[in-house]
Design a protein around this motif. Structure first.
Motif, PDB file in Angstrom:
ATOM      1  N   GLY A   1      74.716   4.424  65.529  1.00  0.00           N
ATOM      2  CA  GLY A   1      74.538   5.521  66.484  1.00  0.00           C
ATOM      3  C   GLY A   1      74.967   5.207  67.896  1.00  0.00           C
ATOM      4  O   GLY A   1      75.006   6.092  68.747  1.00  0.00           O
ATOM      5  N   LYS A   2      75.260   3.951  68.188  1.00  0.00           N
ATOM      6  CA  LYS A   2      75.705   3.515  69.520  1.00  0.00           C
ATOM      7  C   LYS A   2      74.712   3.895  70.624  1.00  0.00           C
ATOM      8  O   LYS A   2      75.097   4.317  71.706  1.00  0.00           O
ATOM      9  N   GLN A   3      73.437   3.739  70.354  1.00  0.00           N
ATOM     10  CA  GLN A   3      72.394   4.020  71.340  1.00  0.00           C
ATOM     11  C   GLN A   3      71.773   2.702  71.793  1.00  0.00           C
ATOM     12  O   GLN A   3      72.017   1.651  71.212  1.00  0.00           O
ATOM     13  N   SER A   4      70.912   2.764  72.798  1.00  0.00           N
ATOM     14  CA  SER A   4      70.306   1.537  73.324  1.00  0.00           C
ATOM     15  C   SER A   4      69.156   1.068  72.435  1.00  0.00           C
ATOM     16  O   SER A   4      68.482   1.865  71.787  1.00  0.00           O
ATOM     17  N   LEU A   5      68.940  -0.231  72.458  1.00  0.00           N
ATOM     18  CA  LEU A   5      67.895  -0.834  71.636  1.00  0.00           C
ATOM     19  C   LEU A   5      66.500  -0.415  72.099  1.00  0.00           C
ATOM     20  O   LEU A   5      65.575  -0.320  71.300  1.00  0.00           O
TER      21      LEU A   5
ATOM     22  N   GLY B   1      64.665  -3.360  60.525  1.00  0.00           N
ATOM     23  CA  GLY B   1      66.086  -3.716  60.536  1.00  0.00           C
ATOM     24  C   GLY B   1      66.977  -2.519  60.269  1.00  0.00           C
ATOM     25  O   GLY B   1      68.033  -2.362  60.889  1.00  0.00           O
ATOM     26  N   GLY B   2      66.562  -1.662  59.375  1.00  0.00           N
ATOM     27  CA  GLY B   2      67.336  -0.451  59.086  1.00  0.00           C
ATOM     28  C   GLY B   2      67.345   0.511  60.262  1.00  0.00           C
ATOM     29  O   GLY B   2      68.377   1.132  60.562  1.00  0.00           O
ATOM     30  N   MET B   3      66.205   0.645  60.925  1.00  0.00           N
ATOM     31  CA  MET B   3      66.153   1.517  62.101  1.00  0.00           C
ATOM     32  C   MET B   3      67.057   0.982  63.207  1.00  0.00           C
ATOM     33  O   MET B   3      67.802   1.731  63.841  1.00  0.00           O
ATOM     34  N   ILE B   4      66.994  -0.311  63.430  1.00  0.00           N
ATOM     35  CA  ILE B   4      67.817  -0.915  64.480  1.00  0.00           C
ATOM     36  C   ILE B   4      69.297  -0.814  64.125  1.00  0.00           C
ATOM     37  O   ILE B   4      70.118  -0.427  64.961  1.00  0.00           O
ATOM     38  N   CYS B   5      69.632  -1.121  62.884  1.00  0.00           N
ATOM     39  CA  CYS B   5      71.027  -1.065  62.458  1.00  0.00           C
ATOM     40  C   CYS B   5      71.568   0.361  62.556  1.00  0.00           C
ATOM     41  O   CYS B   5      72.659   0.584  63.085  1.00  0.00           O
ATOM     42  N   GLY B   6      70.816   1.314  62.076  1.00  0.00           N
ATOM     43  CA  GLY B   6      71.279   2.700  62.100  1.00  0.00           C
ATOM     44  C   GLY B   6      71.340   3.299  63.485  1.00  0.00           C
ATOM     45  O   GLY B   6      72.282   4.032  63.823  1.00  0.00           O
TER      46      GLY B   6
ATOM     47  N   ASP C   1      60.876   4.103  70.429  1.00  0.00           N
ATOM     48  CA  ASP C   1      60.271   5.157  71.240  1.00  0.00           C
ATOM     49  C   ASP C   1      59.857   6.315  70.323  1.00  0.00           C
ATOM     50  O   ASP C   1      60.650   6.792  69.512  1.00  0.00           O
ATOM     51  N   TRP C   2      58.628   6.766  70.448  1.00  0.00           N
ATOM     52  CA  TRP C   2      58.109   7.812  69.563  1.00  0.00           C
ATOM     53  C   TRP C   2      58.861   9.126  69.752  1.00  0.00           C
ATOM     54  O   TRP C   2      59.090   9.867  68.799  1.00  0.00           O
ATOM     55  N   LYS C   3      59.287   9.440  70.961  1.00  0.00           N
ATOM     56  CA  LYS C   3      59.997  10.704  71.214  1.00  0.00           C
ATOM     57  C   LYS C   3      61.314  10.767  70.441  1.00  0.00           C
ATOM     58  O   LYS C   3      61.708  11.841  69.973  1.00  0.00           O
ATOM     59  N   THR C   4      61.960   9.647  70.269  1.00  0.00           N
ATOM     60  CA  THR C   4      63.206   9.613  69.500  1.00  0.00           C
ATOM     61  C   THR C   4      62.961  10.011  68.057  1.00  0.00           C
ATOM     62  O   THR C   4      63.673  10.855  67.500  1.00  0.00           O
TER      63      THR C   4
END
Length: 93
Positions: free
Chosen positions: A70-74, A60-65, A79-82
């Motif tokens: 961060g206004k990035q796509s879900l 939840g924290g990763m998704i929220c942040g 993704d490991w590269k991120t």
């Protein structure tokens, strides 16, 4: 000798939640057995619930942040590269 129980013993059993069985040789282990099982089940549930809640809080924290702040796509959140890029930024010399 007389095997009768005193009224104070019966009162103490009622206050402790024990039933007065009326048998002079009644064992207390029979009454305590279900409480032990319930406690053991609760410990097993807690051993699984705490790590589960920690993993859910991390996700939840990763998704929220990443998505909300961060206004990035879900799709990029897991993704490991991120996250390799984030680790490289944090631990860069």
């Amino acid at each position: 000798m007389n095997d009768t129980k005193k009224p104070s013993d019966q009162l103490a059993r009622v206050r402790n939640g024990k039933e007065a069985s009326g048998q002079p040789g009644a064992d207390q282990d029979d009454w305590m057995e279900p409480a032990r099982r319930k406690t053991a089940r609760w410990r097993v549930v807690m051993r699984w619930m705490i790590p589960l809640f920690l993993v859910l809080a991390l996700a939840g924290g990763m998704i929220c942040g990443y998505v909300i702040i961060g206004k990035q796509s879900l799709s990029e959140v897991f993704d490991w590269k991120t996250w390799q890029h984030v680790i490289d930024l944090v631990f860069a010399p």
